[in-house]
Design a protein around this motif. Structure first.
Motif, short mmCIF file in Angstrom:
data_model
loop_
_atom_site.label_atom_id
_atom_site.label_comp_id
_atom_site.label_asym_id
_atom_site.label_seq_id
_atom_site.Cartn_x
_atom_site.Cartn_y
_atom_site.Cartn_z
N VAL A 152 0.80 -1.15 0.04
CA VAL A 152 0.20 0.00 0.10
C VAL A 152 0.84 1.18 0.07
CG1 VAL A 152 -1.67 1.36 1.29
CG2 VAL A 152 -2.11 -1.23 0.82
N LEU A 153 1.95 1.30 0.79
CA LEU A 153 2.61 2.40 1.11
C LEU A 153 3.44 2.55 -0.40
CD1 LEU A 153 3.98 2.08 4.60
CD2 LEU A 153 2.23 3.71 3.52
N ASP A 154 3.95 1.58 -0.87
CA ASP A 154 4.50 1.41 -2.38
C ASP A 154 3.74 2.03 -3.21
OD1 ASP A 154 7.02 0.57 -1.22
OD2 ASP A 154 6.55 -1.49 -1.99
N ARG A 155 2.40 1.76 -3.58
CA ARG A 155 1.47 2.26 -4.26
C ARG A 155 1.24 3.79 -4.16
NH1 ARG A 155 -3.19 -2.14 -4.03
NH2 ARG A 155 -1.99 -3.80 -4.63
N ILE A 156 0.99 4.43 -2.97
CA ILE A 156 0.90 5.57 -2.45
C ILE A 156 2.10 6.46 -3.06
CG2 ILE A 156 0.82 7.30 -0.63
CD1 ILE A 156 -0.92 5.06 0.82
N PHE B 39 3.41 16.74 -1.35
CA PHE B 39 4.55 16.32 -0.52
C PHE B 39 4.73 14.75 -0.67
CE2 PHE B 39 1.01 17.13 2.26
CZ PHE B 39 0.83 15.89 2.97
N GLY B 40 6.00 14.19 -0.39
CA GLY B 40 6.02 12.89 -0.41
C GLY B 40 5.73 12.16 0.64
N LEU B 41 5.79 10.81 0.69
CA LEU B 41 5.30 9.97 1.85
C LEU B 41 6.26 10.22 2.80
CD1 LEU B 41 3.75 7.72 2.97
CD2 LEU B 41 5.39 5.93 2.03
N GLN B 42 7.41 10.12 2.88
CA GLN B 42 8.39 10.33 4.04
C GLN B 42 8.00 11.57 4.70
OE1 GLN B 42 10.62 8.11 5.21
NE2 GLN B 42 10.48 9.56 6.82
N GLN B 43 7.72 12.85 3.85
CA GLN B 43 7.29 14.03 4.73
C GLN B 43 6.03 13.72 5.35
OE1 GLN B 43 9.17 17.30 4.73
NE2 GLN B 43 7.73 17.41 6.10
N ALA B 44 5.25 13.10 5.16
CA ALA B 44 3.94 12.82 5.67
C ALA B 44 4.38 12.12 6.78
CB ALA B 44 3.05 12.13 4.91
N VAL B 45 5.16 11.13 6.94
CA VAL B 45 5.48 10.32 8.08
C VAL B 45 6.11 11.24 9.22
CG1 VAL B 45 7.03 8.35 8.81
CG2 VAL B 45 5.46 8.02 6.73
N ASP C 287 5.90 14.57 9.67
CA ASP C 287 4.91 15.36 10.10
C ASP C 287 4.03 14.91 11.10
OD1 ASP C 287 6.18 17.45 8.47
OD2 ASP C 287 4.24 17.45 7.01
N LEU C 288 3.72 13.61 10.89
CA LEU C 288 2.86 12.64 11.89
C LEU C 288 3.59 12.35 13.32
CD1 LEU C 288 0.98 10.18 9.70
CD2 LEU C 288 0.02 12.03 11.06
N GLU C 289 5.05 11.99 13.02
CA GLU C 289 5.83 11.64 14.33
C GLU C 289 6.05 12.98 14.88
OE1 GLU C 289 9.26 9.72 12.54
OE2 GLU C 289 8.29 7.87 12.38
N ALA C 290 6.33 14.25 14.22
CA ALA C 290 6.33 15.35 14.88
C ALA C 290 5.22 15.85 15.87
CB ALA C 290 6.89 16.54 13.97
N GLU C 291 4.14 15.52 15.20
CA GLU C 291 2.98 15.90 15.92
C GLU C 291 2.55 14.88 17.10
OE1 GLU C 291 -0.40 18.21 16.25
OE2 GLU C 291 0.87 18.40 14.51
N ARG C 292 2.99 13.83 16.78
CA ARG C 292 2.79 13.02 18.17
C ARG C 292 3.82 13.37 19.36
NH1 ARG C 292 2.20 7.57 14.41
NH2 ARG C 292 -0.04 8.10 13.82
N ARG C 293 4.93 13.88 18.89
CA ARG C 293 5.67 14.39 20.10
C ARG C 293 5.49 15.52 20.99
NH1 ARG C 293 10.91 14.77 16.37
NH2 ARG C 293 10.29 12.82 15.22
#
Length: 66
Positions: free
Chosen positions: A40-44, A52-58, A60-66
């Motif tokens: 799924v992640l490869d398809r996205i 923005f790219g997948l890595q940027q989304a990841v 951003d989510l990690e930063a939000e959770r901190r």
């Protein structure tokens, strides 16, 4: 196969009103038709149509959770 697993599969097949073999074949077909999270992640990531790219989304989510 462990007895408890076999018992549970029989219960599930009975609840679905299907013979065990038919139930198992349907479940195996469902499992193999379901993409893995990596797929799924490869398809996205391959679509690349976002802003923005997948890595940027990841990140951003990690930063939000901190």
């Amino acid at each position: 196969m462990p007895d408890d697993v076999f018992r549970r599969l029989r219960e599930l097949a009975e609840a679905a009103d299907r013979p065990l073999e038919e139930y198992l074949l349907a479940e195996l077909a469902r499992i193999t038709a379901t993409p893995t999270m990596d797929e799924v992640l490869d398809r996205i990531e391959s679509r690349g149509s976002g802003r923005f790219g997948l890595q940027q989304a990841v990140d951003d989510l990690e930063a939000e959770r901190r």
